[in-house]
Design a protein around this motif. Structure first.
Motif, short mmCIF file in Angstrom:
data_model
loop_
_atom_site.label_atom_id
_atom_site.label_comp_id
_atom_site.label_asym_id
_atom_site.label_seq_id
_atom_site.Cartn_x
_atom_site.Cartn_y
_atom_site.Cartn_z
N GLU A 306 0.83 -1.21 0.00
CA GLU A 306 0.00 0.00 0.00
C GLU A 306 0.86 1.25 0.00
OE1 GLU A 306 -3.13 0.27 2.88
OE2 GLU A 306 -3.63 -1.85 2.72
N GLU A 307 1.97 1.20 0.72
CA GLU A 307 2.87 2.36 0.74
C GLU A 307 3.51 2.58 -0.62
OE1 GLU A 307 4.83 3.29 4.77
OE2 GLU A 307 5.01 1.12 4.53
N GLU A 309 2.17 1.96 -3.50
CA GLU A 309 1.17 2.64 -4.32
C GLU A 309 1.05 4.12 -3.93
OE1 GLU A 309 -0.38 1.56 -7.03
OE2 GLU A 309 0.93 -0.19 -6.77
N ALA A 310 1.16 4.41 -2.65
CA ALA A 310 1.13 5.80 -2.20
C ALA A 310 2.31 6.58 -2.78
CB ALA A 310 1.14 5.87 -0.68
N TRP A 328 -5.91 7.70 -7.02
CA TRP A 328 -5.34 6.80 -5.99
C TRP A 328 -6.00 7.07 -4.64
CZ3 TRP A 328 -2.82 8.82 -1.68
CH2 TRP A 328 -2.38 7.86 -0.77
N ALA A 332 -7.78 3.96 -2.83
CA ALA A 332 -6.89 3.23 -1.92
C ALA A 332 -7.65 2.75 -0.68
CB ALA A 332 -5.73 4.12 -1.50
N HIS A 334 -6.57 2.54 2.42
CA HIS A 334 -6.25 3.39 3.58
C HIS A 334 -6.48 2.66 4.90
CE1 HIS A 334 -5.77 6.61 0.76
NE2 HIS A 334 -7.04 6.56 0.40
N ASP A 342 5.13 5.47 7.95
CA ASP A 342 3.98 5.07 7.13
C ASP A 342 3.65 6.23 6.20
OD1 ASP A 342 1.45 4.41 6.09
OD2 ASP A 342 1.08 3.10 7.81
N THR A 343 4.00 6.07 4.93
CA THR A 343 3.87 7.19 4.00
C THR A 343 2.44 7.43 3.55
OG1 THR A 343 4.32 5.72 2.13
CG2 THR A 343 6.20 6.84 3.13
N ARG A 344 1.54 6.47 3.77
CA ARG A 344 0.20 6.58 3.17
C ARG A 344 -0.55 7.81 3.66
NH1 ARG A 344 -2.05 1.10 5.10
NH2 ARG A 344 -0.96 1.89 6.94
N LEU A 348 -1.55 10.99 1.37
CA LEU A 348 -2.98 11.34 1.28
C LEU A 348 -3.20 12.80 1.65
CD1 LEU A 348 -5.91 10.40 0.86
CD2 LEU A 348 -5.97 9.85 3.31
#
Length: 460
Positions: A306-307, A309-310, A328, A332, A334, A342-344, A348
């Motif tokens: 997931e990260e 993709e972020a 995205w 996503a 989330h 945690d970059t998500r 965001l």
């Protein structure tokens, strides 16, 4: 067979020696031999070799030897095979309480030290007080030459040093250990410098962290320890970026990408987050895409998908493709933040701030609040600075002036004196508006003045 085993053991052919002892039916000699080489194999990070030796022993006999059970526990810990660690350590404790399998009081005390070091691990979810008790007991009981276990105890101590008093106590103790480490073992000195640099990354100033990291990068290069060398290069690159010099950060961070297969996913994701911004600022879209594909291959099967993709969404955002970044953000999953890096939630927030829709701002605010709570629990200050600055901007864009300025002031209090600059100015003119508002209230006047000057210079 016994004579042959003795010769092989004396010349460090342990596997051959075990074979001859086994042929002679001398189980006691097999156990004693593996016990004797275990500290050296641990110190040299030869875990596969240690596991091989342990597996050659009669397992029913091993169950009565606390030193070998502890070796098995360290082996499992390193390999993250933690499911059976608790009963294994409980058996060791029972044996030590019965004084079973230990020849001398000194030997028993050292084994208690190993046990306390293992018990201090974050795998067990202990309270900070319990971790501290195990760490201090381990350091008191372990002899000076039990390098691996002593260094491990210091590393677990780092994660509970949230308060200034605890941080001061940790620094005092590890500095004293570093003063004697070069005489004990260069490898031990390297482990301690690695731990100390990591602790400064979390709590100290960038200047102090850089000084420590330059020491252990040089020592790691001399000793040929590539994993520690790469981690040091990451720390040095991150420090340059946080100080607001992305161009100086790039060569260090590119070394991490080059050696991406020897670093953990958390370090690799952190590196990507900084390099995506640095590359896109120079319009190097192709280089960004190549780097992300290389990282995707290295992170295959990890829990960082997931990260990843972020990070692709961040590259699109910074490359001017807001629509793709918003797509995205809309699609996503989330899932809540569980890692200190945690970059998500960070991506965001940046996407929703660029988009400007109120519903999107609310979604990003909720995600950042969850991330900030996770950072607070972990005692992670470095990432908290960036998250607080973005959270302040989210408040500001929603017309929530008071919490916006409070969050920004909290971020500045947390990082400015430690040398952090980038996160206060990276978002551009909106940050300038908030800094001016903070200064008009007479809060952090010197800091806001310096940051406004830096922001003006950046925009020229």
């Amino acid at each position: 067979h016994r004579r042959a085993a003795g010769w092989y053991a004396a010349h460090d052919f342990i596997d051959d020696a075990l074979g001859h002892y086994q042929a002679a039916g001398d189980v006691a000699a097999m156990l004693a031999l593996v016990e004797s080489v275990t500290p050296r194999l641990e110190h040299e990070d030869r875990w596969d070799r240690l596991g091989h030796h342990l597996n050659r022993l009669p397992q029913d006999a091993l169950l009565e030897r606390p030193a070998l059970l502890l070796a098995r526990a360290w082996y499992q810990m390193v390999r993250m095979e933690t499911a059976t660690l608790v009963p294994l350590l409980d058996r060791v404790e029972a044996l030590l309480q019965r004084h079973a399998g230990v020849d001398t009081p000194e030997g028993q005390e050292a084994l208690w030290g190993d046990l306390h070091a293992l018990r201090s691990s974050s795998y067990f979810g202990l309270t900070p007080d319990a971790v501290r008790a195990h760490v201090l007991a381990a350091l008191a009981a372990l002899p000076a030459d039990r390098f691996w276990a002593r260094a491990y105890a210091f590393s677990t101590w780092v994660y509970i040093t949230h308060a200034p008093r605890e941080w001061a106590a940790f620094q005092t103790r590890i500095r004293a250990e570093l003063a004697i480490a070069p005489q004990l073992s260069p490898s031990y000195e390297l482990r301690l410098l690695h731990v100390f640099g990591f602790s400064q990354f979390r709590y100290g100033s960038l200047a102090d962290m850089e000084q420590t990291c330059r020491r252990f990068v040089a020592l790691a290069e001399r000793l040929g320890v590539i994993t520690t060398w790469v981690y040091g290069r990451f720390c040095l690159g991150a420090a340059q970026y946080y100080r607001h010099d992305p161009a100086a950060a790039v060569p260090y961070l590119e070394d991490v990408i080059t050696h991406r297969h020897v670093v953990g996913g958390e370090v690799l994701v952190s590196t990507l987050y900084l390099l995506v911004a640095a590359y896109q600022a120079k319009g190097e879209t192709a280089k960004t895409a190549t780097m992300l594909e290389q990282a995707a291959e290295a992170l295959t099967g990890s829990d960082h998908q997931e990260e990843l993709e972020a990070l692709r969404a961040l590259a699109r955002l910074l490359g001017g493709d807001l629509a793709a970044a918003v797509a995205w953000a809309d699609a996503a999953p989330h899932t809540p933040a569980t890692l200190a890096v945690d970059t998500r939630a960070l991506v965001l927030a940046r996407v929703r701030l660029a988009e400007g829709r109120r519903v999107g701002l609310a979604q990003a605010a909720a995600a950042l609040d969850g991330y900030l709570a996770a950072l607070e629990t972990a005692g992670e200050r470095r990432q908290r600075i960036h998250a607080l600055a973005l959270r302040a901007q989210l408040h500001w864009e929603r017309g929530e002036t008071r919490p916006a300025l409070d969050r920004l002031a909290e971020a500045i209090d947390l990082g400015y004196a430690r040398g952090y600059r980038r996160w206060y100015v990276e978002q551009g003119p909106v940050m300038g508006q908030m800094l001016h508002a903070l200064a008009r209230e007479g809060r952090l006047v010197a800091e806001t003045g310096a940051l406004l000057a830096l922001l003006a210079a950046t925009q020229q």
